[in-house]
Scaffold this motif. Structure first.
Motif, PDB file in Angstrom:
ATOM      1  N   ALA A 230       0.838  -1.202   0.000  1.00  0.00           N
ATOM      2  CA  ALA A 230       0.000   0.000   0.000  1.00  0.00           C
ATOM      3  C   ALA A 230       0.875   1.255   0.000  1.00  0.00           C
ATOM      4  CB  ALA A 230      -0.934   0.000   1.201  1.00  0.00           C
ATOM      5  N   ALA A 231       1.879   1.274   0.863  1.00  0.00           N
ATOM      6  CA  ALA A 231       2.767   2.435   0.924  1.00  0.00           C
ATOM      7  C   ALA A 231       3.539   2.598  -0.379  1.00  0.00           C
ATOM      8  CB  ALA A 231       3.735   2.305   2.099  1.00  0.00           C
ATOM      9  N   ALA A 232       3.954   1.487  -0.979  1.00  0.00           N
ATOM     10  CA  ALA A 232       4.691   1.542  -2.244  1.00  0.00           C
ATOM     11  C   ALA A 232       3.819   2.098  -3.361  1.00  0.00           C
ATOM     12  CB  ALA A 232       5.206   0.158  -2.614  1.00  0.00           C
ATOM     13  N   ALA A 233       2.556   1.692  -3.402  1.00  0.00           N
ATOM     14  CA  ALA A 233       1.635   2.198  -4.420  1.00  0.00           C
ATOM     15  C   ALA A 233       1.418   3.699  -4.254  1.00  0.00           C
ATOM     16  CB  ALA A 233       0.305   1.459  -4.336  1.00  0.00           C
ATOM     17  N   ILE A 234       1.283   4.139  -3.006  1.00  0.00           N
ATOM     18  CA  ILE A 234       1.102   5.564  -2.740  1.00  0.00           C
ATOM     19  C   ILE A 234       2.349   6.349  -3.159  1.00  0.00           C
ATOM     20  CG2 ILE A 234       0.921   7.260  -0.870  1.00  0.00           C
ATOM     21  CD1 ILE A 234      -1.094   5.379   0.464  1.00  0.00           C
ATOM     22  N   CYS A 235       3.532   5.771  -2.944  1.00  0.00           N
ATOM     23  CA  CYS A 235       4.782   6.400  -3.391  1.00  0.00           C
ATOM     24  C   CYS A 235       4.689   6.806  -4.858  1.00  0.00           C
ATOM     25  CB  CYS A 235       5.959   5.434  -3.244  1.00  0.00           C
ATOM     26  SG  CYS A 235       6.567   5.194  -1.586  1.00  0.00           S
ATOM     27  N   ASN A 236       4.239   5.881  -5.682  1.00  0.00           N
ATOM     28  CA  ASN A 236       4.192   6.120  -7.116  1.00  0.00           C
ATOM     29  C   ASN A 236       3.069   7.067  -7.508  1.00  0.00           C
ATOM     30  OD1 ASN A 236       6.301   4.298  -7.388  1.00  0.00           O
ATOM     31  ND2 ASN A 236       4.971   2.574  -7.840  1.00  0.00           N
ATOM     32  N   LEU A 237       1.926   6.933  -6.852  1.00  0.00           N
ATOM     33  CA  LEU A 237       0.753   7.710  -7.254  1.00  0.00           C
ATOM     34  C   LEU A 237       0.877   9.195  -6.919  1.00  0.00           C
ATOM     35  CD1 LEU A 237      -2.070   5.197  -6.331  1.00  0.00           C
ATOM     36  CD2 LEU A 237      -1.567   6.064  -8.612  1.00  0.00           C
ATOM     37  N   VAL A 238       1.543   9.531  -5.818  1.00  0.00           N
ATOM     38  CA  VAL A 238       1.616  10.938  -5.424  1.00  0.00           C
ATOM     39  C   VAL A 238       2.735  11.691  -6.132  1.00  0.00           C
ATOM     40  CG1 VAL A 238       0.620  10.496  -3.164  1.00  0.00           C
ATOM     41  CG2 VAL A 238       3.109  10.511  -3.417  1.00  0.00           C
ATOM     42  N   ALA A 274      11.512  -3.383   8.233  1.00  0.00           N
ATOM     43  CA  ALA A 274      12.381  -2.448   7.511  1.00  0.00           C
ATOM     44  C   ALA A 274      11.727  -1.961   6.227  1.00  0.00           C
ATOM     45  CB  ALA A 274      13.724  -3.114   7.208  1.00  0.00           C
ATOM     46  N   ALA A 275      11.059  -2.868   5.517  1.00  0.00           N
ATOM     47  CA  ALA A 275      10.393  -2.494   4.260  1.00  0.00           C
ATOM     48  C   ALA A 275       9.266  -1.500   4.507  1.00  0.00           C
ATOM     49  CB  ALA A 275       9.855  -3.736   3.563  1.00  0.00           C
ATOM     50  N   VAL A 276       8.521  -1.691   5.583  1.00  0.00           N
ATOM     51  CA  VAL A 276       7.452  -0.750   5.941  1.00  0.00           C
ATOM     52  C   VAL A 276       8.045   0.627   6.226  1.00  0.00           C
ATOM     53  CG1 VAL A 276       5.694  -0.167   7.661  1.00  0.00           C
ATOM     54  CG2 VAL A 276       5.850  -2.501   6.785  1.00  0.00           C
ATOM     55  N   HIS A 277       9.137   0.667   6.996  1.00  0.00           N
ATOM     56  CA  HIS A 277       9.783   1.940   7.330  1.00  0.00           C
ATOM     57  C   HIS A 277      10.259   2.659   6.070  1.00  0.00           C
ATOM     58  CE1 HIS A 277      10.896   0.426  11.650  1.00  0.00           C
ATOM     59  NE2 HIS A 277       9.600   0.569  11.468  1.00  0.00           N
ATOM     60  N   VAL A 278      10.948   1.925   5.199  1.00  0.00           N
ATOM     61  CA  VAL A 278      11.484   2.527   3.974  1.00  0.00           C
ATOM     62  C   VAL A 278      10.360   3.098   3.116  1.00  0.00           C
ATOM     63  CG1 VAL A 278      12.584   2.013   1.758  1.00  0.00           C
ATOM     64  CG2 VAL A 278      13.590   1.144   3.877  1.00  0.00           C
ATOM     65  N   ASN A 279       9.301   2.302   2.892  1.00  0.00           N
ATOM     66  CA  ASN A 279       8.228   2.758   2.017  1.00  0.00           C
ATOM     67  C   ASN A 279       7.451   3.925   2.612  1.00  0.00           C
ATOM     68  OD1 ASN A 279       8.988   0.856   0.194  1.00  0.00           O
ATOM     69  ND2 ASN A 279       7.187  -0.440   0.378  1.00  0.00           N
ATOM     70  N   ALA A 280       7.339   3.965   3.944  1.00  0.00           N
ATOM     71  CA  ALA A 280       6.632   5.074   4.582  1.00  0.00           C
ATOM     72  C   ALA A 280       7.399   6.382   4.386  1.00  0.00           C
ATOM     73  CB  ALA A 280       6.438   4.790   6.072  1.00  0.00           C
ATOM     74  N   VAL A 281       8.723   6.355   4.622  1.00  0.00           N
ATOM     75  CA  VAL A 281       9.531   7.563   4.429  1.00  0.00           C
ATOM     76  C   VAL A 281       9.552   7.952   2.956  1.00  0.00           C
ATOM     77  CG1 VAL A 281      11.798   8.623   4.756  1.00  0.00           C
ATOM     78  CG2 VAL A 281      10.943   6.989   6.439  1.00  0.00           C
ATOM     79  N   TRP A 282       9.642   6.944   2.089  1.00  0.00           N
ATOM     80  CA  TRP A 282       9.650   7.171   0.639  1.00  0.00           C
ATOM     81  C   TRP A 282       8.358   7.868   0.205  1.00  0.00           C
ATOM     82  CZ3 TRP A 282      12.846   3.249  -2.425  1.00  0.00           C
ATOM     83  CH2 TRP A 282      13.031   3.673  -3.749  1.00  0.00           C
ATOM     84  N   ALA A 283       7.224   7.403   0.734  1.00  0.00           N
ATOM     85  CA  ALA A 283       5.932   8.001   0.380  1.00  0.00           C
ATOM     86  C   ALA A 283       5.853   9.450   0.862  1.00  0.00           C
ATOM     87  CB  ALA A 283       4.791   7.178   0.977  1.00  0.00           C
ATOM     88  N   LEU A 284       6.334   9.719   2.070  1.00  0.00           N
ATOM     89  CA  LEU A 284       6.344  11.092   2.579  1.00  0.00           C
ATOM     90  C   LEU A 284       7.248  11.972   1.715  1.00  0.00           C
ATOM     91  CD1 LEU A 284       6.531  10.383   6.415  1.00  0.00           C
ATOM     92  CD2 LEU A 284       4.596  11.394   5.193  1.00  0.00           C
TER      93      LEU A 284
END
Length: 471
Positions: A230-238, A274-284
């Motif tokens: 979910a976080a990875a998808a948001i990364c790309n969409l925003v 770790a993957a959750v942390h990375v994708n959350a910061v990436w999305a922000l």
């Protein structure tokens, strides 16, 4: 080399045409494992196998039960991370077959959805253990497998993504994001992630179908695999998509992403955490990319500058890189954007954090730090002086001019350009200081660099320095 010249492969090719579907699936699995293990390195052999294995698996999509499910999973492994393989699959009419399978395996409307945030008996996708897998219905497993295959089929291939987005299956993908099975939610999230990589005009289809709200809901899911996708998808969409930024903010996405920055769970593995942390910061980071100052301030009100500073020093190098990129995006824009960060972190802490990142052993972190300097140098005289007063920062900028990496050189040249705008009152003083550091000589040496972009910016920097001295 041809396939029939290798006895083992010749046998497998024969078994791919066996009348027994299970035997065909086993043969396809063997070939796929050999391919993924890079045992099959010969280009001609790979091409021959592709035109045989892919159609074989597509036909197996029509078989009932475990064979169908297994064919989807083997197909996903076969085409994963390979654009040529995904293109070959698209050419073999795989997309329509998978779209049809997604619809055929969908549950009835009375049992298809449940609250994504409620505790479910499912165990995260990809974890070991036959019990949790057996507990899910066969139909759920088939639906999940179909989404995983569809996600893999278009992960890197734009023509395949176009076929998927034009097929009308996006409604089913969005619906599956609220499925009662965590495995299906994660697979639908993976599919959304693949589709979100598409060109901006096609990503609009996802937005129009209302993907934002269920994706934001998934940021509160209890399943780590769901959170990651979910976080990875948001990364790309925003990224470069202003309406999506506003929608994510409207649905509480900022607070949920900030919560995931430090998320942990006793049921999750260290890799998943770790993957959750990375994708959350990436999305922000992507959320504040070329964003309105209002959005940047909303993100930092939730995250806090102390927490941002801690992220820049975390042991995880990927998180550090994304955190520095977040700072880079925050200070890109006008003077107010830079002022917010300098005030929030404190001028001394900004300089210390940038210097530490420039000296980081991870190259990606150092590159992001260099571009933080570039954006700070684009600010007003006070911001430029913050850079110029740091001997350590300027040493790294001068050293970067001699880097073998073009992106590092380009960043250093841009820093010089931003520090020497002729129209600014202190430009002459800064140019004199840069000349004393040997910057002009370095730039002259770079005038014949092989990279055209670097040469173009070097010429601009030299011309600008000369213009400033003549004023």
């Amino acid at each position: 080399m041809r396939v029939n010249q290798v006895p083992m492969l010749a046998i497998l090719m024969t078994l791919l045409r066996d009348p027994n579907p299970t035997m065909r699936l086993l043969a396809a699995t063997c070939v796929t494992n050999l391919y993924r293990a890079e045992v099959l390195a010969d280009t001609q052999v790979v091409q021959e196998l592709t035109v045989t294995v892919v159609p074989c698996l597509v036909k197996l999509f029509g078989e009932p039960g475990p064979t169908q499910e297994g064919a989807c999973l083997v197909f996903a492994i076969l085409v994963s991370d390979s654009e040529p393989m995904q293109q070959a699959a698209a050419d073999a009419s795989t997309i329509p077959a998978l779209v049809d399978l997604v619809h055929r395996t969908a549950p009835s409307s009375s049992t298809s959805t449940n609250s994504s945030t409620a505790a479910q008996p499912d165990t995260p996708l990809g974890l070991d253990g036959a019990d949790w897998y057996a507990e899910r219905t066969a139909r759920d497993r088939q639906h999940e497998a179909a989404f995983l295959a569809l996600a893999a089929a278009c992960a890197q291939c734009e023509p395949a993504r176009r076929l998927v987005l034009e097929s009308g299956v996006v409604k089913a993908v969005v619906k599956a994001l609220r499925h009662s099975s965590a495995g299906v939610r994660a697979a639908a999230g993976q599919c959304t992630k693949s589709l979100s990589r598409s060109v901006k005009s096609l990503r609009t289809v996802l937005v129009d179908e209302g993907v934002a709200e269920p994706l934001c809901e998934l940021l509160a899911d209890t399943n780590p695999a769901v959170l990651v996708t979910a976080a990875a998808a948001i990364c790309n969409l925003v990224l470069e998509f202003a309406p999506m930024k506003d929608t994510i903010v409207h649905h509480g996405g900022i607070a949920k992403l900030v919560y995931l920055v430090d998320w942990s769970s006793p049921t999750a593995s260290p890799a998943e955490i770790a993957a959750v942390h990375v994708n959350a910061v990436w999305a922000l980071k992507n959320l504040v990319y070329e964003a309105k100052l209002e959005t940047k301030r909303a993100v930092m009100a939730a995250l806090g500058y102390s927490r941002l500073h801690a992220l820049m020093r975390t042991p995880n190098a990927t998180v550090r890189e994304q955190a520095l990129n977040l700072v880079r995006n925050l200070v890109h824009g006008g003077d107010a954007d830079v002022d917010d960060v300098v005030t929030g972190l404190g001028a001394d802490r900004v300089v210390a954090a940038v210097v530490a990142a420039l000296e980081d052993a991870a190259p990606g972190v150092a590159v992001q730090a260099l571009y933080v300097v570039v954006n700070l140098a684009a600010g007003n005289d006070a911001h430029k002086d913050l850079v110029m007063r740091s001997d350590a920062i300027m040493r790294h900028v001068v050293a970067a001019l001699g880097s073998p990496a073009a992106d590092v050189q380009l960043g250093a040249v841009w820093a010089v350009i931003n520090l020497t705008w002729p129209e600014e009152s202190e430009a002459g003083t800064r140019v004199a200081a840069l000349r004393a550091m040997g910057v002009e000589r370095r730039l002259q040496e770079m005038a014949n660099d092989q990279d055209a972009k670097v040469v173009d910016r070097v010429k601009a920097a030299l011309m600008q320095m000369q213009m400033t001295l003549e004023l």
